[in-house]
Write a protein that holds these residues in place. Structure first.
Motif, PDB file in Angstrom:
ATOM      1  N   PRO A 167      99.355 -26.352 -64.710  1.00 53.87           N
ATOM      2  CA  PRO A 167     100.217 -27.366 -65.336  1.00 53.87           C
ATOM      3  C   PRO A 167     101.525 -27.557 -64.577  1.00 53.87           C
ATOM      4  O   PRO A 167     102.075 -26.612 -64.020  1.00 53.87           O
ATOM      5  CB  PRO A 167     100.483 -26.781 -66.728  1.00 53.87           C
ATOM      6  N   ILE A 168     101.991 -28.802 -64.576  1.00 57.69           N
ATOM      7  CA  ILE A 168     103.319 -29.049 -64.005  1.00 57.69           C
ATOM      8  C   ILE A 168     104.351 -28.774 -65.100  1.00 57.69           C
ATOM      9  O   ILE A 168     104.009 -28.646 -66.275  1.00 57.69           O
ATOM     10  CB  ILE A 168     103.465 -30.470 -63.413  1.00 57.69           C
ATOM     11  N   ALA A 169     105.614 -28.672 -64.712  1.00 57.82           N
ATOM     12  CA  ALA A 169     106.691 -28.335 -65.633  1.00 57.82           C
ATOM     13  C   ALA A 169     106.685 -29.266 -66.842  1.00 57.82           C
ATOM     14  O   ALA A 169     106.491 -30.474 -66.690  1.00 57.82           O
ATOM     15  CB  ALA A 169     108.025 -28.404 -64.909  1.00 57.82           C
ATOM     16  N   PRO A 170     106.891 -28.704 -68.040  1.00 56.03           N
ATOM     17  CA  PRO A 170     106.849 -29.535 -69.256  1.00 56.03           C
ATOM     18  C   PRO A 170     107.956 -30.578 -69.271  1.00 56.03           C
ATOM     19  O   PRO A 170     109.079 -30.324 -68.830  1.00 56.03           O
ATOM     20  CB  PRO A 170     107.041 -28.513 -70.386  1.00 56.03           C
ATOM     21  N   GLY A 171     107.598 -31.758 -69.771  1.00 58.58           N
ATOM     22  CA  GLY A 171     108.569 -32.831 -69.916  1.00 58.58           C
ATOM     23  C   GLY A 171     109.075 -33.410 -68.607  1.00 58.58           C
ATOM     24  O   GLY A 171     110.097 -34.097 -68.575  1.00 58.58           O
ATOM     25  N   THR A 172     108.353 -33.146 -67.528  1.00 57.25           N
ATOM     26  CA  THR A 172     108.798 -33.555 -66.199  1.00 57.25           C
ATOM     27  C   THR A 172     107.735 -34.388 -65.508  1.00 57.25           C
ATOM     28  O   THR A 172     106.566 -34.034 -65.528  1.00 57.25           O
ATOM     29  CB  THR A 172     109.077 -32.302 -65.331  1.00 57.25           C
ATOM     30  N   SER A 173     108.138 -35.495 -64.894  1.00 61.94           N
ATOM     31  CA  SER A 173     107.227 -36.195 -63.993  1.00 61.94           C
ATOM     32  C   SER A 173     107.584 -35.717 -62.589  1.00 61.94           C
ATOM     33  O   SER A 173     108.752 -35.485 -62.289  1.00 61.94           O
ATOM     34  CB  SER A 173     107.349 -37.711 -64.126  1.00 61.94           C
ATOM     35  N   VAL A 174     106.582 -35.529 -61.763  1.00 62.73           N
ATOM     36  CA  VAL A 174     106.789 -34.920 -60.451  1.00 62.73           C
ATOM     37  C   VAL A 174     106.331 -35.869 -59.349  1.00 62.73           C
ATOM     38  O   VAL A 174     105.224 -36.400 -59.409  1.00 62.73           O
ATOM     39  CB  VAL A 174     106.032 -33.575 -60.360  1.00 62.73           C
ATOM     40  N   ASN A 175     107.196 -36.061 -58.355  1.00 62.64           N
ATOM     41  CA  ASN A 175     106.834 -36.884 -57.206  1.00 62.64           C
ATOM     42  C   ASN A 175     105.855 -36.131 -56.315  1.00 62.64           C
ATOM     43  O   ASN A 175     106.050 -34.954 -56.019  1.00 62.64           O
ATOM     44  CB  ASN A 175     108.073 -37.243 -56.388  1.00 62.64           C
ATOM     45  N   VAL A 176     104.821 -36.833 -55.896  1.00 61.36           N
ATOM     46  CA  VAL A 176     103.841 -36.296 -54.949  1.00 61.36           C
ATOM     47  C   VAL A 176     104.203 -36.871 -53.588  1.00 61.36           C
ATOM     48  O   VAL A 176     104.360 -38.089 -53.441  1.00 61.36           O
ATOM     49  CB  VAL A 176     102.405 -36.697 -55.347  1.00 61.36           C
ATOM     50  N   ARG A 177     104.339 -35.995 -52.607  1.00 56.01           N
ATOM     51  CA  ARG A 177     104.773 -36.402 -51.266  1.00 56.01           C
ATOM     52  C   ARG A 177     103.625 -36.319 -50.271  1.00 56.01           C
ATOM     53  O   ARG A 177     102.652 -35.591 -50.480  1.00 56.01           O
ATOM     54  CB  ARG A 177     105.897 -35.483 -50.794  1.00 56.01           C
ATOM     55  N   SER A 178     103.763 -37.010 -49.161  1.00 58.22           N
ATOM     56  CA  SER A 178     102.719 -36.994 -48.129  1.00 58.22           C
ATOM     57  C   SER A 178     102.798 -35.741 -47.257  1.00 58.22           C
ATOM     58  O   SER A 178     101.911 -35.495 -46.443  1.00 58.22           O
ATOM     59  CB  SER A 178     102.805 -38.247 -47.257  1.00 58.22           C
ATOM     60  N   GLY A 179     103.837 -34.930 -47.433  1.00 59.81           N
ATOM     61  CA  GLY A 179     103.994 -33.688 -46.689  1.00 59.81           C
ATOM     62  C   GLY A 179     104.888 -32.729 -47.460  1.00 59.81           C
ATOM     63  O   GLY A 179     105.416 -33.082 -48.520  1.00 59.81           O
ATOM     64  N   PRO A 180     105.101 -31.516 -46.931  1.00 56.73           N
ATOM     65  CA  PRO A 180     105.830 -30.468 -47.660  1.00 56.73           C
ATOM     66  C   PRO A 180     107.358 -30.564 -47.562  1.00 56.73           C
ATOM     67  O   PRO A 180     108.022 -29.674 -47.048  1.00 56.73           O
ATOM     68  CB  PRO A 180     105.301 -29.188 -47.019  1.00 56.73           C
ATOM     69  N   GLY A 181     107.913 -31.674 -48.072  1.00 55.70           N
ATOM     70  CA  GLY A 181     109.362 -31.833 -48.073  1.00 55.70           C
ATOM     71  C   GLY A 181     109.756 -33.135 -48.744  1.00 55.70           C
ATOM     72  O   GLY A 181     108.951 -34.070 -48.814  1.00 55.70           O
ATOM     73  N   THR A 182     111.004 -33.204 -49.221  1.00 52.62           N
ATOM     74  CA  THR A 182     111.446 -34.410 -49.924  1.00 52.62           C
ATOM     75  C   THR A 182     111.721 -35.580 -48.979  1.00 52.62           C
ATOM     76  O   THR A 182     111.881 -36.708 -49.433  1.00 52.62           O
ATOM     77  CB  THR A 182     112.715 -34.131 -50.766  1.00 52.62           C
ATOM     78  N   HIS A 183     111.741 -35.312 -47.665  1.00 56.16           N
ATOM     79  CA  HIS A 183     111.921 -36.416 -46.714  1.00 56.16           C
ATOM     80  C   HIS A 183     110.606 -37.153 -46.437  1.00 56.16           C
ATOM     81  O   HIS A 183     110.613 -38.202 -45.824  1.00 56.16           O
ATOM     82  CB  HIS A 183     112.529 -35.904 -45.404  1.00 56.16           C
ATOM     83  N   ASN A 236      94.083 -34.587 -50.543  1.00 56.75           N
ATOM     84  CA  ASN A 236      94.257 -34.868 -49.125  1.00 56.75           C
ATOM     85  C   ASN A 236      95.549 -35.647 -48.896  1.00 56.75           C
ATOM     86  O   ASN A 236      95.720 -36.744 -49.424  1.00 56.75           O
ATOM     87  CB  ASN A 236      93.047 -35.656 -48.607  1.00 56.75           C
ATOM     88  N   GLY A 237      96.487 -35.055 -48.141  1.00 62.20           N
ATOM     89  CA  GLY A 237      97.748 -35.731 -47.843  1.00 62.20           C
ATOM     90  C   GLY A 237      98.700 -35.827 -49.017  1.00 62.20           C
ATOM     91  O   GLY A 237      99.587 -36.681 -49.015  1.00 62.20           O
ATOM     92  N   GLN A 238      98.529 -34.948 -50.031  1.00 63.42           N
ATOM     93  CA  GLN A 238      99.386 -34.998 -51.219  1.00 63.42           C
ATOM     94  C   GLN A 238      99.925 -33.603 -51.533  1.00 63.42           C
ATOM     95  O   GLN A 238      99.163 -32.665 -51.738  1.00 63.42           O
ATOM     96  CB  GLN A 238      98.617 -35.553 -52.419  1.00 63.42           C
ATOM     97  N   PHE A 239     101.262 -33.491 -51.575  1.00 64.55           N
ATOM     98  CA  PHE A 239     101.928 -32.210 -51.782  1.00 64.55           C
ATOM     99  C   PHE A 239     102.960 -32.303 -52.899  1.00 64.55           C
ATOM    100  O   PHE A 239     103.633 -33.323 -53.041  1.00 64.55           O
ATOM    101  CB  PHE A 239     102.663 -31.777 -50.504  1.00 64.55           C
TER     102      PHE A 239
END
Length: 96
Positions: free
Chosen positions: A19-35, A74-77
C-alpha cells in the motif's frame, strides 16, 4: 503435487502488492528521482507491486527519508518513502 504448490506460491509471492501512504496520491516518475517526468499519479488508497528497487534521489515522505526507489511497472518508479514495505531496506532485488 508439491511442485505445483511451490510454483503457485512463487507466483503469488511475485504478485505481492504494497500500500502507498494513506490519504496520499503519489507521483509515478519515469526514473528514480523527482527530476524525471511524471508519467501518472497513483490515487490515495492504491497498492503497487515492486518488481525491483534501485538507489536514487533522497526523498522524505510519509514513511521517512530514503534513497530507495521502487520499480512498479516498466519505466515507472515511486519513492519508497511513500510505500509501506515494512522495512527501511530493500524488499526486492536490485534493478538491472
Amino acid at each position: 503435487m508439491g511442485g505445483v504448490a511451490d510454483a503457485e506460491s512463487l507466483s503469488t509471492a511475485a504478485l505481492k502488492t504494497y500500500p502507498i501512504a494513506p490519504g496520499t496520491s503519489v507521483n509515478v516518475r519515469s526514473g528514480p528521482g523527482t527530476h524525471y517526468p511524471i508519467v501518472r499519479t497513483l490515487p490515495a488508497g492504491s497498492s503497487v507491486p515492486i518488481y525491483c528497487q534501485c538507489p536514487g534521489e533522497t526523498v522524505s515522505g510519509y514513511y521517512g527519508t530514503t534513497t530507495i526507489w521502487d520499480n512498479i511497472a516498466n519505466g515507472q518508479f515511486v519513492s519508497d518513502a511513500y510505500v509501506k514495505t515494512g522495512s527501511d531496506g530493500y524488499v526486492a532485488g536490485r534493478c538491472a
